[in-house]
Design a protein around this motif. Structure first.
Motif, PDB file in Angstrom:
ATOM      1  N   MET A   1      11.872   7.003   6.983  1.00  0.00           N
ATOM      2  CA  MET A   1      11.261   6.298   5.717  1.00  0.00           C
ATOM      3  C   MET A   1      10.623   7.407   4.861  1.00  0.00           C
ATOM      4  O   MET A   1       9.919   8.062   5.069  1.00  0.00           O
ATOM      5  N   LYS A   2      11.374   7.313   3.582  1.00  0.00           N
ATOM      6  CA  LYS A   2      10.931   8.523   2.564  1.00  0.00           C
ATOM      7  C   LYS A   2       9.374   7.889   2.078  1.00  0.00           C
ATOM      8  O   LYS A   2       9.367   6.559   1.900  1.00  0.00           O
ATOM      9  N   SER A   3       8.851   8.948   1.607  1.00  0.00           N
ATOM     10  CA  SER A   3       7.496   8.619   0.987  1.00  0.00           C
ATOM     11  C   SER A   3       7.545   9.643  -0.284  1.00  0.00           C
ATOM     12  O   SER A   3       8.122  10.439  -0.415  1.00  0.00           O
ATOM     13  N   SER A   4       6.630   9.148  -1.276  1.00  0.00           N
ATOM     14  CA  SER A   4       6.516   9.915  -2.495  1.00  0.00           C
ATOM     15  C   SER A   4       5.865  11.233  -2.335  1.00  0.00           C
ATOM     16  O   SER A   4       4.899  11.248  -1.686  1.00  0.00           O
ATOM     17  N   LEU A   5       6.174  12.322  -2.921  1.00  0.00           N
ATOM     18  CA  LEU A   5       5.455  13.460  -3.158  1.00  0.00           C
ATOM     19  C   LEU A   5       4.060  13.157  -3.666  1.00  0.00           C
ATOM     20  O   LEU A   5       3.221  13.949  -2.930  1.00  0.00           O
ATOM     21  N   LEU A   6       3.914  12.338  -4.298  1.00  0.00           N
ATOM     22  CA  LEU A   6       2.542  12.081  -4.724  1.00  0.00           C
ATOM     23  C   LEU A   6       1.537  11.409  -3.812  1.00  0.00           C
ATOM     24  O   LEU A   6       0.554  11.323  -4.119  1.00  0.00           O
ATOM     25  N   GLU A   7       2.206  10.800  -2.852  1.00  0.00           N
ATOM     26  CA  GLU A   7       1.303  10.157  -1.744  1.00  0.00           C
ATOM     27  C   GLU A   7       0.919  11.300  -0.691  1.00  0.00           C
ATOM     28  O   GLU A   7      -0.219  11.041  -0.196  1.00  0.00           O
ATOM     29  N   ASN A   8       1.260  12.491  -0.946  1.00  0.00           N
ATOM     30  CA  ASN A   8       0.974  13.579  -0.199  1.00  0.00           C
ATOM     31  C   ASN A   8      -0.274  14.191  -0.425  1.00  0.00           C
ATOM     32  O   ASN A   8      -0.478  14.636  -1.695  1.00  0.00           O
ATOM     33  N   SER A   9      -1.382  14.022   0.190  1.00  0.00           N
ATOM     34  CA  SER A   9      -2.875  14.435  -0.141  1.00  0.00           C
ATOM     35  C   SER A   9      -2.902  15.919  -0.620  1.00  0.00           C
ATOM     36  O   SER A   9      -3.534  16.710  -1.235  1.00  0.00           O
ATOM     37  N   GLU A  10      -2.037  16.755   0.025  1.00  0.00           N
ATOM     38  CA  GLU A  10      -2.004  18.255  -0.260  1.00  0.00           C
ATOM     39  C   GLU A  10      -1.359  18.448  -1.566  1.00  0.00           C
ATOM     40  O   GLU A  10      -1.799  19.640  -1.962  1.00  0.00           O
ATOM     41  N   ILE A  11      -0.295  17.897  -1.912  1.00  0.00           N
ATOM     42  CA  ILE A  11       0.469  17.931  -3.323  1.00  0.00           C
ATOM     43  C   ILE A  11      -0.848  17.498  -4.252  1.00  0.00           C
ATOM     44  O   ILE A  11      -0.978  18.142  -5.357  1.00  0.00           O
ATOM     45  N   ARG A  12      -1.161  16.358  -3.979  1.00  0.00           N
ATOM     46  CA  ARG A  12      -2.041  15.475  -5.180  1.00  0.00           C
ATOM     47  C   ARG A  12      -3.349  16.425  -5.632  1.00  0.00           C
ATOM     48  O   ARG A  12      -3.781  16.323  -6.767  1.00  0.00           O
ATOM     49  N   LYS A  13      -3.618  17.362  -4.571  1.00  0.00           N
ATOM     50  CA  LYS A  13      -4.880  18.157  -5.074  1.00  0.00           C
ATOM     51  C   LYS A  13      -4.535  18.949  -5.962  1.00  0.00           C
ATOM     52  O   LYS A  13      -5.393  19.760  -6.493  1.00  0.00           O
ATOM     53  N   HIS A  14      -3.408  19.372  -6.096  1.00  0.00           N
ATOM     54  CA  HIS A  14      -2.800  20.487  -6.976  1.00  0.00           C
ATOM     55  C   HIS A  14      -2.241  19.998  -8.450  1.00  0.00           C
ATOM     56  O   HIS A  14      -1.614  20.893  -9.021  1.00  0.00           O
ATOM     57  N   ILE A  15      -2.466  18.689  -8.518  1.00  0.00           N
ATOM     58  CA  ILE A  15      -1.854  18.017  -9.651  1.00  0.00           C
ATOM     59  C   ILE A  15      -3.063  17.924 -10.776  1.00  0.00           C
ATOM     60  O   ILE A  15      -4.119  17.554 -10.488  1.00  0.00           O
ATOM     61  N   HIS A  16      -2.888  18.266 -11.867  1.00  0.00           N
ATOM     62  CA  HIS A  16      -3.750  18.008 -13.016  1.00  0.00           C
ATOM     63  C   HIS A  16      -3.207  16.786 -13.800  1.00  0.00           C
ATOM     64  O   HIS A  16      -2.123  17.076 -14.480  1.00  0.00           O
ATOM     65  N   HIS A  17      -4.025  15.853 -13.772  1.00  0.00           N
ATOM     66  CA  HIS A  17      -3.745  14.566 -14.325  1.00  0.00           C
ATOM     67  C   HIS A  17      -4.122  14.707 -16.015  1.00  0.00           C
ATOM     68  O   HIS A  17      -5.158  15.423 -16.191  1.00  0.00           O
ATOM     69  N   MET A  18      -3.078  14.751 -16.838  1.00  0.00           N
ATOM     70  CA  MET A  18      -3.234  14.952 -18.183  1.00  0.00           C
ATOM     71  C   MET A  18      -3.511  13.737 -19.255  1.00  0.00           C
ATOM     72  O   MET A  18      -2.894  12.698 -18.893  1.00  0.00           O
TER      73      MET A  18
END
Length: 62
Positions: A1-18
């Motif tokens: 089953m595929k999951s969204s990259l944004l569901e990965n906590s390691e990736i989410r902590k590097h995202i700046h919400h604009m």
């Protein structure tokens, strides 16, 4: 089953919400091109339009 990259906590902590204001400011300064959009605070590259999409849009707008 595929999951969204944004569901990965390691990736989410590097995202700046604009904010919308930040997004518009970056666009006005030329940093962002017209091929991106802001979705839920994240800048996403738009998918190219298919020939069918272009045909249908042209037909509707005539």
């Amino acid at each position: 089953m595929k999951s969204s990259l944004l569901e990965n906590s390691e990736i989410r902590k590097h995202i700046h919400h604009m904010t919308i204001e930040e997004y518009h400011r970056l666009g006005e300064s030329g940093i962002l091109d017209g091929n991106v959009e802001l979705l839920e605070g994240i800048v996403i590259e738009k998918m190219p339009k298919s020939p069918l999409h272009i045909y249908i849009l042209d037909s509707i707008l005539e």
